[in-house]
Motif scaffolding. Structure first.
Motif, PDB file in Angstrom:
ATOM      1  N   LEU A 150       8.696  27.243   9.934  1.00 49.00           N
ATOM      2  CA  LEU A 150       8.810  27.978  11.200  1.00 49.00           C
ATOM      3  C   LEU A 150       7.480  28.076  11.936  1.00 49.00           C
ATOM      4  CD1 LEU A 150      11.104  30.938  10.043  1.00 49.00           C
ATOM      5  CD2 LEU A 150      11.754  28.930  11.372  1.00 49.00           C
ATOM      6  N   GLU A 151       6.388  27.976  11.207  1.00 43.10           N
ATOM      7  CA  GLU A 151       5.071  28.150  11.829  1.00 43.10           C
ATOM      8  C   GLU A 151       4.313  26.826  11.866  1.00 43.10           C
ATOM      9  OE1 GLU A 151       3.328  31.253   9.549  1.00 43.10           O
ATOM     10  OE2 GLU A 151       4.734  32.779  10.251  1.00 43.10           O
ATOM     11  N   ASN A 152       3.500  26.580  10.877  1.00 36.49           N
ATOM     12  CA  ASN A 152       2.720  25.341  10.845  1.00 36.49           C
ATOM     13  C   ASN A 152       3.549  24.230  10.201  1.00 36.49           C
ATOM     14  OD1 ASN A 152       0.806  23.368  10.814  1.00 36.49           O
ATOM     15  ND2 ASN A 152      -0.458  24.300   9.219  1.00 36.49           N
ATOM     16  N   SER A 153       4.105  23.371  11.024  1.00 38.22           N
ATOM     17  CA  SER A 153       5.003  22.330  10.522  1.00 38.22           C
ATOM     18  C   SER A 153       4.310  20.973  10.379  1.00 38.22           C
ATOM     19  CB  SER A 153       6.209  22.170  11.459  1.00 38.22           C
ATOM     20  OG  SER A 153       5.778  21.796  12.764  1.00 38.22           O
ATOM     21  N   SER A 154       2.977  20.957  10.480  1.00 32.49           N
ATOM     22  CA  SER A 154       2.261  19.676  10.459  1.00 32.49           C
ATOM     23  C   SER A 154       2.425  18.965   9.116  1.00 32.49           C
ATOM     24  CB  SER A 154       0.774  19.891  10.770  1.00 32.49           C
ATOM     25  OG  SER A 154       0.192  20.783   9.817  1.00 32.49           O
ATOM     26  N   TRP A 155       2.335  19.740   8.007  1.00 28.71           N
ATOM     27  CA  TRP A 155       2.499  19.093   6.695  1.00 28.71           C
ATOM     28  C   TRP A 155       3.901  18.537   6.538  1.00 28.71           C
ATOM     29  CZ3 TRP A 155       5.755  19.225   2.610  1.00 28.71           C
ATOM     30  CH2 TRP A 155       5.340  18.530   1.450  1.00 28.71           C
ATOM     31  N   GLN A 156       4.916  19.336   6.843  1.00 26.67           N
ATOM     32  CA  GLN A 156       6.294  18.877   6.671  1.00 26.67           C
ATOM     33  C   GLN A 156       6.602  17.699   7.588  1.00 26.67           C
ATOM     34  OE1 GLN A 156       9.477  21.720   7.548  1.00 26.67           O
ATOM     35  NE2 GLN A 156      10.610  20.958   5.778  1.00 26.67           N
ATOM     36  N   GLY A 157       6.064  17.739   8.809  1.00 27.08           N
ATOM     37  CA  GLY A 157       6.285  16.617   9.724  1.00 27.08           C
ATOM     38  C   GLY A 157       5.623  15.347   9.244  1.00 27.08           C
ATOM     39  N   SER A 158       4.422  15.481   8.662  1.00 30.77           N
ATOM     40  CA  SER A 158       3.677  14.306   8.202  1.00 30.77           C
ATOM     41  C   SER A 158       4.230  13.722   6.914  1.00 30.77           C
ATOM     42  CB  SER A 158       2.203  14.676   7.989  1.00 30.77           C
ATOM     43  OG  SER A 158       1.622  15.133   9.183  1.00 30.77           O
ATOM     44  N   TRP A 159       4.908  14.561   6.111  1.00 28.52           N
ATOM     45  CA  TRP A 159       5.394  14.086   4.815  1.00 28.52           C
ATOM     46  C   TRP A 159       6.919  14.075   4.735  1.00 28.52           C
ATOM     47  CZ3 TRP A 159       2.598  11.522   1.376  1.00 28.52           C
ATOM     48  CH2 TRP A 159       1.217  11.664   1.399  1.00 28.52           C
ATOM     49  N   SER A 160       7.532  15.214   4.538  1.00 24.33           N
ATOM     50  CA  SER A 160       8.974  15.262   4.254  1.00 24.33           C
ATOM     51  C   SER A 160       9.817  14.695   5.391  1.00 24.33           C
ATOM     52  CB  SER A 160       9.397  16.703   3.954  1.00 24.33           C
ATOM     53  OG  SER A 160       8.700  17.216   2.850  1.00 24.33           O
ATOM     54  N   VAL A 161       9.583  15.164   6.611  1.00 26.56           N
ATOM     55  CA  VAL A 161      10.389  14.706   7.750  1.00 26.56           C
ATOM     56  C   VAL A 161      10.078  13.249   8.077  1.00 26.56           C
ATOM     57  CG1 VAL A 161      10.978  15.125  10.162  1.00 26.56           C
ATOM     58  CG2 VAL A 161      10.521  17.056   8.647  1.00 26.56           C
ATOM     59  N   PHE A 162       8.801  12.882   7.965  1.00 24.89           N
ATOM     60  CA  PHE A 162       8.415  11.488   8.177  1.00 24.89           C
ATOM     61  C   PHE A 162       9.175  10.563   7.218  1.00 24.89           C
ATOM     62  CE2 PHE A 162       5.843   7.802   7.075  1.00 24.89           C
ATOM     63  CZ  PHE A 162       5.481   7.299   8.312  1.00 24.89           C
ATOM     64  N   TYR A 163       9.220  10.951   5.939  1.00 23.79           N
ATOM     65  CA  TYR A 163       9.937  10.149   4.955  1.00 23.79           C
ATOM     66  C   TYR A 163      11.421  10.054   5.293  1.00 23.79           C
ATOM     67  CZ  TYR A 163       6.512   9.190   1.254  1.00 23.79           C
ATOM     68  OH  TYR A 163       5.465   8.677   0.521  1.00 23.79           O
ATOM     69  N   LEU A 164      12.039  11.181   5.630  1.00 22.91           N
ATOM     70  CA  LEU A 164      13.474  11.169   5.948  1.00 22.91           C
ATOM     71  C   LEU A 164      13.767  10.261   7.133  1.00 22.91           C
ATOM     72  CD1 LEU A 164      14.402  14.951   5.490  1.00 22.91           C
ATOM     73  CD2 LEU A 164      15.067  13.036   4.026  1.00 22.91           C
ATOM     74  N   ALA A 165      12.911  10.333   8.161  1.00 23.85           N
ATOM     75  CA  ALA A 165      13.093   9.457   9.324  1.00 23.85           C
ATOM     76  C   ALA A 165      12.968   7.993   8.926  1.00 23.85           C
ATOM     77  CB  ALA A 165      12.065   9.806  10.405  1.00 23.85           C
ATOM     78  N   TRP A 166      12.007   7.708   8.031  1.00 25.28           N
ATOM     79  CA  TRP A 166      11.802   6.324   7.587  1.00 25.28           C
ATOM     80  C   TRP A 166      12.982   5.840   6.750  1.00 25.28           C
ATOM     81  CZ3 TRP A 166       9.529   2.108   8.789  1.00 25.28           C
ATOM     82  CH2 TRP A 166       9.345   1.096   7.861  1.00 25.28           C
ATOM     83  N   TRP A 167      13.465   6.678   5.821  1.00 31.47           N
ATOM     84  CA  TRP A 167      14.607   6.263   4.981  1.00 31.47           C
ATOM     85  C   TRP A 167      15.840   6.010   5.839  1.00 31.47           C
ATOM     86  CZ3 TRP A 167      11.776   4.915   1.452  1.00 31.47           C
ATOM     87  CH2 TRP A 167      10.966   5.730   0.671  1.00 31.47           C
ATOM     88  N   ILE A 168      16.084   6.867   6.833  1.00 34.35           N
ATOM     89  CA  ILE A 168      17.268   6.703   7.677  1.00 34.35           C
ATOM     90  C   ILE A 168      17.156   5.437   8.522  1.00 34.35           C
ATOM     91  CG2 ILE A 168      18.524   7.686   9.646  1.00 34.35           C
ATOM     92  CD1 ILE A 168      17.962  10.465   8.457  1.00 34.35           C
ATOM     93  N   SER A 169      15.974   5.195   9.112  1.00 35.64           N
ATOM     94  CA  SER A 169      15.794   3.992   9.930  1.00 35.64           C
ATOM     95  C   SER A 169      15.863   2.725   9.077  1.00 35.64           C
ATOM     96  CB  SER A 169      14.462   4.054  10.678  1.00 35.64           C
ATOM     97  OG  SER A 169      13.368   4.041   9.771  1.00 35.64           O
ATOM     98  N   TRP A 170      15.506   2.834   7.795  1.00 29.76           N
ATOM     99  CA  TRP A 170      15.501   1.704   6.863  1.00 29.76           C
ATOM    100  C   TRP A 170      16.885   1.465   6.262  1.00 29.76           C
ATOM    101  CZ3 TRP A 170      12.355  -2.119   6.211  1.00 29.76           C
ATOM    102  CH2 TRP A 170      12.159  -2.758   4.992  1.00 29.76           C
ATOM    103  N   SER A 171      17.798   2.452   6.409  1.00 28.87           N
ATOM    104  CA  SER A 171      19.080   2.426   5.702  1.00 28.87           C
ATOM    105  C   SER A 171      20.011   1.271   6.087  1.00 28.87           C
ATOM    106  CB  SER A 171      19.805   3.766   5.890  1.00 28.87           C
ATOM    107  OG  SER A 171      20.126   3.995   7.244  1.00 28.87           O
ATOM    108  N   PRO A 172      20.045   0.780   7.331  1.00 33.58           N
ATOM    109  CA  PRO A 172      20.934  -0.360   7.595  1.00 33.58           C
ATOM    110  C   PRO A 172      20.622  -1.577   6.730  1.00 33.58           C
ATOM    111  CG  PRO A 172      20.249   0.643   9.658  1.00 33.58           C
ATOM    112  CD  PRO A 172      19.439   1.292   8.581  1.00 33.58           C
ATOM    113  N   PHE A 173      19.329  -1.846   6.529  1.00 32.80           N
ATOM    114  CA  PHE A 173      18.952  -2.982   5.679  1.00 32.80           C
ATOM    115  C   PHE A 173      19.350  -2.750   4.223  1.00 32.80           C
ATOM    116  CE2 PHE A 173      15.239  -3.851   2.777  1.00 32.80           C
ATOM    117  CZ  PHE A 173      15.734  -5.058   2.306  1.00 32.80           C
ATOM    118  N   VAL A 174      18.900  -1.618   3.655  1.00 28.89           N
ATOM    119  CA  VAL A 174      19.183  -1.345   2.242  1.00 28.89           C
ATOM    120  C   VAL A 174      20.685  -1.187   2.027  1.00 28.89           C
ATOM    121  CG1 VAL A 174      18.741   0.188   0.291  1.00 28.89           C
ATOM    122  CG2 VAL A 174      16.942  -0.248   1.970  1.00 28.89           C
TER     123      VAL A 174
END
Length: 548
Positions: free
Chosen positions: A319-343
């Motif tokens: 809710l406050e400082n989301s820089s860590w979550q954006g750089s790690w957890s959310v970044f990974y989720l976005a990457w896995w989802i965008s990568w999912s058509p291939f896999v």
């Protein structure tokens, strides 16, 4: 009746294919995808600073504003997978009643891991746990820093990415093998779009899938050869130079092309099995020669923390400082989802004959558990060694991430490990990185070829070669002209597709459940009819009674 319907559907799609000069492809999907890739790459190259800033702003906006959507949708995908696995729908077999698996369990698991995230585990197994150990993350807050770091790494490489992969691959496999539709992303939307999926709307869906696959593969290939170059530099003193990296891309593309030509039953399967065997030898050596007791303890403790707090932190949105979550957890989720058509396409291609229960549980649990073991061996060793040498290994990770794996091997206890054995281990590590990249490249080329041919499983060899070369060419040109910055810009652009794909996957989940329910009722009816027929035959022959 089903056969006639299938033939009609195939005629609607394949009648538009271009079949001259040894090709068999959908011209709209192929040409539009190719032109977009060329134009997009040219823009990124000749306006590198502007493109980098633009894509970075788009990515940051999507991740900061859509973090809740990525987090909630990824949890929704896992719930859907578990529902399908443990409900009566799990009995439905991909390919229909009586369909048998094409590959052995070992070959199947090998291909799942090699195509899914094998190269990512090679690249990040040392670096990510060290990052989380140095900067304690806001999730999986354990009393022990090392345990928190490893549990957080498990979170990024465990059930959530494999839940995304399991869902899209199950949908693609089900509609291809049970509904007799082409193995293509467009087929998933047949229940709502009907015959429109064989027209321009279906072409748009497949174009998006091709672009995401090819760009994702090109960026991974381009960034990954830097790790190979680091390994060769460490072992042989070869310069860390972009020209060397382009040569490596050329060699890897050539090897992938040979594998693609031989087909999925030979080249891809053989390389995937080789990957797993070589990875097992490498991991076992590090486990036995490294801090074995520490590795086993951190694996057990981290797995306990991960499983205990999984639900709590799966729904955590800062809710406050989301820089860590954006750089790690959310970044990974976005990457896995965008990568999912291939896999997803690749897993669907090799999973015919499995029940939905077997498929979902295998894709969710087996790769996740093996990833946890791998991360514990290499990440645990890295944390232990970093403590022994006062943070020197983390300094290497910050300054030169691709060489972190080789530095970790170099700092293993010299009293146990001779210099010759260290060189041997580093050589095996380099060969393993190359092998994983070849597997990702050839499986990715097969997927792109399947999509551009309209979902055909056996397209002409020249066409497979074309897409394998195109993938290597894009990576080489970007790396040669724009360097790592161009590849990072392209990767950022691909990740930005994660938001629309998460919405697409959500719609797909609902369509999949409805379609599986229909197949379940049909399979149950067919089994009852078969049981009745068998009982009636026995009754007529005087060998039994008719079953109720």
């Amino acid at each position: 009746m089903q056969k006639n319907i299938t033939e009609q559907l195939e005629n609607k799609l394949y009648s538009r294919n271009f079949t001259k000069f040894g090709l068999d492809m959908n011209p709209v999907v192929s040409i539009v995808s190719g032109l977009f890739i060329l134009l997009f790459s040219s823009y990124a190259l000749f306006n590198l600073e502007h493109a980098s800033q633009l894509f970075e702003n788009i990515k940051n906006t999507i991740i900061s504003k859509g973090d809740w959507l990525f987090i909630l949708s990824s949890n929704f995908f896992i719930v859907i997978c578990l529902f399908l696995a443990f409900s009566r729908l799990g009995k439905v077999r991909i390919g229909g009643v009586g369909c048998k698996p094409e590959f052995s369990n070992f070959a199947w698991y090998s291909m799942l891991i090699s195509a899914g995230m094998g190269i990512g585990l090679m690249f990040w197994a040392v670096g990510e746990p060290l990052y989380h150990f140095a900067v304690k993350p806001p999730i999986f807050d354990s009393a022990n820093k090392a345990t928190s770091a490893m549990a957080t790494t498990f979170f990024h490489w465990g059930l959530h990415p494999w839940g995304i992969y399991a869902l899209i691959s199950l949908a693609l496999a089900f509609f291809a093998y049970n509904k007799k539709l082409p193995l293509s992303l467009r087929s998933v939307f047949y229940p709502i779009l009907k015959d429109k999926v064989f027209g321009i709307i279906g072409d748009i869906i497949d174009v998006l899938a091709v672009i995401a696959c090819l760009f994702g593969l090109a960026t991974s290939l381009g960034l990954g050869v830097q790790q190979i170059n680091s390994g060769l530099s460490y072992l042989l003193g070869i310069d860390f130079d972009v020209k060397i990296q382009v040569m490596l891309i050329t060699v890897i593309t050539l090897m992938a092309t040979l594998s693609v030509v031989s087909g999925i039953d030979k080249g891809v399967k053989m390389l995937s099995k080789l990957n797993i065997k070589l990875a097992f030898v490498f991991m076992s050596a590090i486990l036995l020669l490294g801090p074995t007791s520490y590795i086993l303890k951190i694996f057990s403790n981290s797995l306990g923390v991960y499983t205990n707090d999984l639900i709590k932190y799966s729904f955590f949105v800062s809710l406050e400082n989301s820089s860590w979550q954006g750089s790690w957890s959310v970044f990974y989720l976005a990457w896995w989802i965008s990568w999912s058509p291939f896999v997803g396409m690749f897993i669907a291609r090799v999973s015919k004959g499995r029940t939905i229960r077997e498929f979902v549980l295998a894709v969710l649990i087996v790769p996740s558990l093996l990833s946890f073991i791998w991360l514990s061996v290499f990440g645990g060793s890295a944390i232990y060694i970093d403590n022994q040498i006062n943070g020197q290994l983390f300094d290497v990770v910050q300054n030169n991430l691709p060489v972190a794996l080789f530095e970790m091997v170099n700092h293993l206890d010299i009293s146990v490990l001779t210099k010759t054995l260290k060189v041997l281990l580093s050589t095996i590590g380099t060969l393993l990185v190359i092998s994983f990249f070849v597997t990702s490249s050839d499986s990715g080329s097969l997927v792109v070829d399947n999509i551009t041919s309209g979902g055909k499983l056996d397209s002409p060899v020249p066409q497979r070669v074309f897409w394998a070369c195109m993938e290597g060419l894009v990576a080489a040109v970007l790396l040669l002209i724009g360097g790592e910055k161009a590849l990072s810009a392209l990767q950022t652009a691909v990740i930005s597709t994660g938001l629309p794909f998460s919405i697409i996957l959500t719609i797909m989940s609902i369509l999949l459940i409805k379609s599986i329910k229909t197949s379940y009722r049909r399979q149950t009816r067919d089994k009852k009819i078969k049981l009745y027929d068998n009982s009636f035959d026995k009754y007529k022959s005087g060998k039994g009674e008719i079953s109720a």
